[in-house]
Design an enzyme around this catalytic site. Sequence first.
Site, mmCIF file in Angstrom:
data_model
loop_
_atom_site.group_PDB
_atom_site.id
_atom_site.type_symbol
_atom_site.label_atom_id
_atom_site.label_comp_id
_atom_site.label_asym_id
_atom_site.label_seq_id
_atom_site.Cartn_x
_atom_site.Cartn_y
_atom_site.Cartn_z
ATOM 1 C CG ASN A 13 -59.952 39.073 7.694
ATOM 2 O OD1 ASN A 13 -59.537 39.929 8.476
ATOM 3 N ND2 ASN A 13 -60.299 37.859 8.075
ATOM 4 C CG ASP A 73 -56.703 28.485 0.541
ATOM 5 O OD1 ASP A 73 -57.749 29.110 0.794
ATOM 6 O OD2 ASP A 73 -56.694 27.258 0.346
ATOM 7 C CB SER A 74 -55.106 29.154 6.137
ATOM 8 O OG SER A 74 -56.231 29.953 6.396
ATOM 9 C CE1 TYR A 158 -63.400 22.919 11.718
ATOM 10 C CE2 TYR A 158 -62.275 24.518 10.318
ATOM 11 C CZ TYR A 158 -63.204 23.519 10.477
ATOM 12 O OH TYR A 158 -63.958 23.113 9.406
ATOM 13 C CG ASP A 159 -58.569 29.966 16.578
ATOM 14 O OD1 ASP A 159 -57.787 29.233 15.949
ATOM 15 O OD2 ASP A 159 -58.588 31.209 16.460
ATOM 16 C CG HIS A 184 -52.027 28.535 10.260
ATOM 17 N ND1 HIS A 184 -52.443 28.995 11.483
ATOM 18 C CD2 HIS A 184 -53.122 28.612 9.460
ATOM 19 C CE1 HIS A 184 -53.717 29.325 11.430
ATOM 20 N NE2 HIS A 184 -54.150 29.098 10.203
ATOM 21 N NE ARG A 185 -54.357 34.139 9.351
ATOM 22 C CZ ARG A 185 -55.162 33.077 9.394
ATOM 23 N NH1 ARG A 185 -55.370 32.367 8.314
ATOM 24 N NH2 ARG A 185 -55.765 32.729 10.515
HETATM 25 P P1 IMP Z 1 -59.070 31.222 5.054
HETATM 26 O O1 IMP Z 1 -58.009 30.627 4.203
HETATM 27 O O2 IMP Z 1 -58.544 32.309 5.931
HETATM 28 O O3 IMP Z 1 -60.282 31.617 4.285
HETATM 29 O O4 IMP Z 1 -59.540 30.080 6.068
HETATM 30 C C1 IMP Z 1 -60.265 28.940 5.661
HETATM 31 C C2 IMP Z 1 -60.896 28.272 6.854
HETATM 32 O O5 IMP Z 1 -59.891 27.563 7.592
HETATM 33 C C3 IMP Z 1 -61.534 29.220 7.852
HETATM 34 O O6 IMP Z 1 -62.857 29.505 7.500
HETATM 35 C C4 IMP Z 1 -61.442 28.426 9.145
HETATM 36 O O7 IMP Z 1 -62.502 27.491 9.225
HETATM 37 C C5 IMP Z 1 -60.143 27.645 8.972
HETATM 38 N N1 IMP Z 1 -59.019 28.396 9.582
HETATM 39 C C6 IMP Z 1 -57.977 28.967 8.926
HETATM 40 N N2 IMP Z 1 -57.139 29.581 9.778
HETATM 41 C C7 IMP Z 1 -57.683 29.413 11.013
HETATM 42 C C8 IMP Z 1 -57.278 29.850 12.313
HETATM 43 O O8 IMP Z 1 -56.275 30.543 12.518
HETATM 44 N N3 IMP Z 1 -58.092 29.472 13.318
HETATM 45 C C9 IMP Z 1 -59.223 28.724 13.132
HETATM 46 N N4 IMP Z 1 -59.634 28.314 11.961
HETATM 47 C C10 IMP Z 1 -58.872 28.649 10.880
#
Ligand code: IMP
Length: 201
Positions: A13, A73-74, A158-159, A184-185
């Site tokens: 990303n 991971d989020s 989900y924003d 969160h990030r």
């Molecule tokens: P990842 O850990 O960045 O791959 O996120 C996993 C999933 O969590 C994403 O595909 C979104 O569906 C959701 N997600 C994580 N962070 C966000 C955010 O900042 N906004 C909206 N959705 C999020």
Amino acid sequence: MPTEKAIVLATTNRGKIAELRALLANTGITVKGLADFPDMGDIPETGTTFAENARLKAAAVARATGLPAVADDSGLCVDALDGAPGVHSARYDGENATDAGNNAKLLDALRHVPPEKRAARFVCAMAATTPDGRWAEARGEWPGVIAPSPRGGGGFGYDPLFFDPSLGRTAAQLTPEEKNARSHRGQALARLIPLLDTLLA
Ligand code: IMP
């Protein structure tokens, strides 16, 4: 002149890589992404917690590249759904889930849940590790409420449904700078950065 140190962020990303590069500017730490390591295969995210998945990804990338690695991971945790979709956020609506499908499924799951019981949080776990097995970890949480319908055109995932009551807007109605400042990030990264200097020393 600081000695050059490199870390690999376990993602392709570009937005995430640019964010970390900007935060590490002037530290002498170079940030690489997985695009710099095309032979790196898929990393299974088999953990049951965000922290476990972040550790799995960081360890796999450090092992494969021989360089210190950072992974995140989020996801979204909804109180009324006992923390779901949680670590399954990306594929809540199935293997080939889209953001629209995930959001529709979430709204449907909460259709009988009144506004005062729609509390949720975005959670991010970050893990950094060196090839010789040292670790640094950080976590960030962003509390909010799931809106009754999508609002706003920015962001991703989900924003449009994630309403921040302190701002009166959804995450999709924030500028990238506003979102990074409270997300969160953003929080997890801000906590991890000071630990990286020691980890890479
Ligand atoms: P990842 O850990 O960045 O791959 O996120 C996993 C999933 O969590 C994403 O595909 C979104 O569906 C959701 N997600 C994580 N962070 C966000 C955010 O900042 N906004 C909206 N959705 C999020």
